[in-house]
Write a protein that holds these residues in place. Structure first.
Motif, short mmCIF file in Angstrom:
data_model
loop_
_atom_site.label_atom_id
_atom_site.label_comp_id
_atom_site.label_asym_id
_atom_site.label_seq_id
_atom_site.Cartn_x
_atom_site.Cartn_y
_atom_site.Cartn_z
N VAL A 145 31.64 72.57 62.70
CA VAL A 145 32.46 71.55 62.19
C VAL A 145 33.21 71.91 60.51
N SER A 146 32.23 72.52 60.06
CA SER A 146 32.39 72.30 58.31
C SER A 146 33.23 73.74 57.98
N GLN A 147 32.23 74.93 59.12
CA GLN A 147 32.99 76.48 59.16
C GLN A 147 34.39 76.58 59.40
N ARG A 148 34.76 75.36 61.03
CA ARG A 148 36.43 75.31 60.92
C ARG A 148 37.52 74.63 60.06
N LEU A 149 37.26 74.07 59.25
CA LEU A 149 37.43 73.32 58.81
C LEU A 149 37.57 74.30 57.17
N VAL A 150 36.61 74.55 56.68
CA VAL A 150 36.46 75.76 55.36
C VAL A 150 37.71 76.45 55.71
N THR A 151 37.71 77.74 56.95
CA THR A 151 38.30 78.60 57.04
C THR A 151 39.43 78.34 57.26
N ARG A 152 40.04 77.19 57.94
CA ARG A 152 41.78 76.66 58.21
C ARG A 152 42.27 76.87 56.82
N TRP A 153 41.54 75.58 56.05
CA TRP A 153 41.91 74.92 54.69
C TRP A 153 41.89 76.63 53.57
N ALA A 154 41.00 77.80 54.13
CA ALA A 154 41.20 78.73 53.16
C ALA A 154 42.58 79.46 53.28
N ALA A 155 42.71 80.22 54.88
CA ALA A 155 43.99 80.49 54.93
C ALA A 155 44.68 79.79 54.74
N ILE A 156 45.23 78.31 54.29
CA ILE A 156 46.47 77.96 53.39
C ILE A 156 46.25 78.28 52.38
N ARG A 157 45.05 78.13 51.75
CA ARG A 157 45.09 77.12 50.55
C ARG A 157 44.40 79.06 48.72
N ARG A 158 43.87 79.74 50.05
CA ARG A 158 43.47 81.32 49.64
C ARG A 158 44.30 82.16 48.30
N THR A 159 43.74 82.41 47.23
CA THR A 159 44.88 83.53 46.76
C THR A 159 44.74 84.82 47.55
N ASP A 160 45.24 85.81 46.91
CA ASP A 160 44.92 87.47 47.24
C ASP A 160 43.68 88.21 46.75
N GLY B 275 34.36 80.11 51.46
CA GLY B 275 34.04 78.60 50.84
C GLY B 275 34.69 78.26 50.13
N ALA B 276 35.33 79.56 49.02
CA ALA B 276 35.49 78.89 47.57
C ALA B 276 36.89 79.19 47.88
N ALA B 277 37.83 79.87 48.90
CA ALA B 277 39.50 80.07 48.98
C ALA B 277 39.44 78.06 49.45
N CYS B 278 38.34 77.16 49.93
CA CYS B 278 39.40 76.02 50.59
C CYS B 278 39.68 75.53 49.19
N ARG B 279 39.48 75.58 48.56
CA ARG B 279 39.92 75.07 47.29
C ARG B 279 39.38 73.38 46.77
N ASN B 280 38.87 73.20 47.72
CA ASN B 280 37.95 72.06 47.59
C ASN B 280 36.12 71.75 47.46
N SER B 281 35.63 71.93 45.89
CA SER B 281 34.29 71.87 45.54
C SER B 281 33.31 70.95 46.66
N LEU B 282 33.99 69.64 46.66
CA LEU B 282 32.58 68.95 47.54
C LEU B 282 32.23 69.83 48.66
N LEU B 283 33.15 69.96 49.46
CA LEU B 283 32.98 70.87 51.19
C LEU B 283 33.20 72.41 51.13
N GLN B 284 33.19 73.15 49.33
CA GLN B 284 32.63 74.42 48.98
C GLN B 284 30.97 74.18 48.88
N ARG B 285 30.24 73.03 48.00
CA ARG B 285 29.36 73.41 48.03
C ARG B 285 28.51 72.60 49.56
N PHE B 286 29.21 71.95 50.35
CA PHE B 286 28.32 71.37 51.29
C PHE B 286 27.93 72.88 52.06
N TYR B 287 29.01 73.18 52.51
CA TYR B 287 29.37 74.47 53.36
C TYR B 287 28.30 75.64 52.95
#
Length: 251
Positions: free
Chosen positions: A97-112, A149-161
């Motif tokens: 569950v966490s990997q799917r959400l983290v990766t989705r958000w990373a795709a949307i929020r990542r930096t170059d 995980g860092a690219a998802c830009r949600n510190s709580l979710l990143q820490r859990f991941y």
């Protein structure tokens, strides 16, 4: 800065370094099974072994407990976290569950810059594979997913991941290294699929394709789950406290 303040800062820095040293040493011994699941962790023994005071050892144990590698038992101290069927099943369910959400958000929020770091770690994984360095592969794989995980830009979710990735290091040692596979061909086929999915993950995240990134993350987690299930049915150890029967049926 006064001499007293400088002295206090130096003491704090030394304590921090001691805690990090104890944490790293303990983590490596736990994920490599030098310390086996369920083994008691005596503070006095650890203090003597690492050459630090009790405070850094306690800080390291608390940190490892937060990552699921250590259990703090009231009135009994600490022990290496057990690895029964149910422990592994729950970890893999949560990780999916966490990997799917983290990766989705990373795709949307990542930096170059983050995409570039992912590609560096992806290549490091492939290099370690070519060199038959299983430990370096696990380390590179951890760093690759940690950047996501860092690219998802949600510190709580990143820490859990990150906590889950850390706990996953121990499971990976049981199921993902070359000696865990029945044949060299099956090992190379499995890692080849990981390599392909890593490349596709970077591309999906680079293209900001959240749907594709999540689909690949699901496939990636499912690949790991199937491999762990196969490995644990072939190589069960008493230290893991895995029993056939009702617990096995839950996997």
């Amino acid at each position: 800065m006064s001499k007293n303040k400088a002295s206090r800062s130096n003491v704090k820095a030394l304590k921090g370094a001691s805690s990090e040293h104890a944490y790293r040493a303990l983590m490596q011994e736990i994920v490599s099974f030098t310390l086996v699941p369920g083994e008691d962790l005596d503070e006095a023994t650890l203090v003597a072994r690492f050459g630090v005071s009790r405070t850094p050892v306690r800080e390291a144990l608390v940190r490892l407990a937060a990552e699921g590698l250590v259990q703090l038992v009231p009135n009994r101290g600490a022990r290496v976290a057990p690895m029964g069927w149910n422990d592994i099943r729950e970890h893999l369910e949560a990780f999916d569950v966490s990997q799917r959400l983290v990766t989705r958000w990373a795709a949307i929020r990542r930096t170059d810059e983050q995409v570039a770091k992912m590609d560096i770690e992806r290549k490091a994984f492939e290099t370690a594979f070519r060199q038959d360095d299983s430990v370096a592969m696990l380390d590179a794989n951890f760093r690759f997913h940690a950047v996501i995980g860092a690219a998802c830009r949600n510190s709580l979710l990143q820490r859990f991941y990150i906590q889950q990735l850390t706990a996953d290091l121990r499971i990976a040692r049981l199921a993902m290294t070359s000696e865990c596979f029945p044949t060299e061909r099956s090992y190379r086929s499995h890692v080849g699929q990981i390599v392909r999915e890593h490349r596709e993950l970077v591309e999906a995240i680079r293209e900001r394709d959240g749907d594709r990134a999540e689909e690949l993350a699901r496939s990636h987690a499912d690949l790991a789950r199937k491999r762990v299930s196969e490995s644990l049915t072939q190589t069960m150890t008493p230290a893991m406290e895995i029993r056939l029967g009702d617990q096995a049926a839950d996997v």
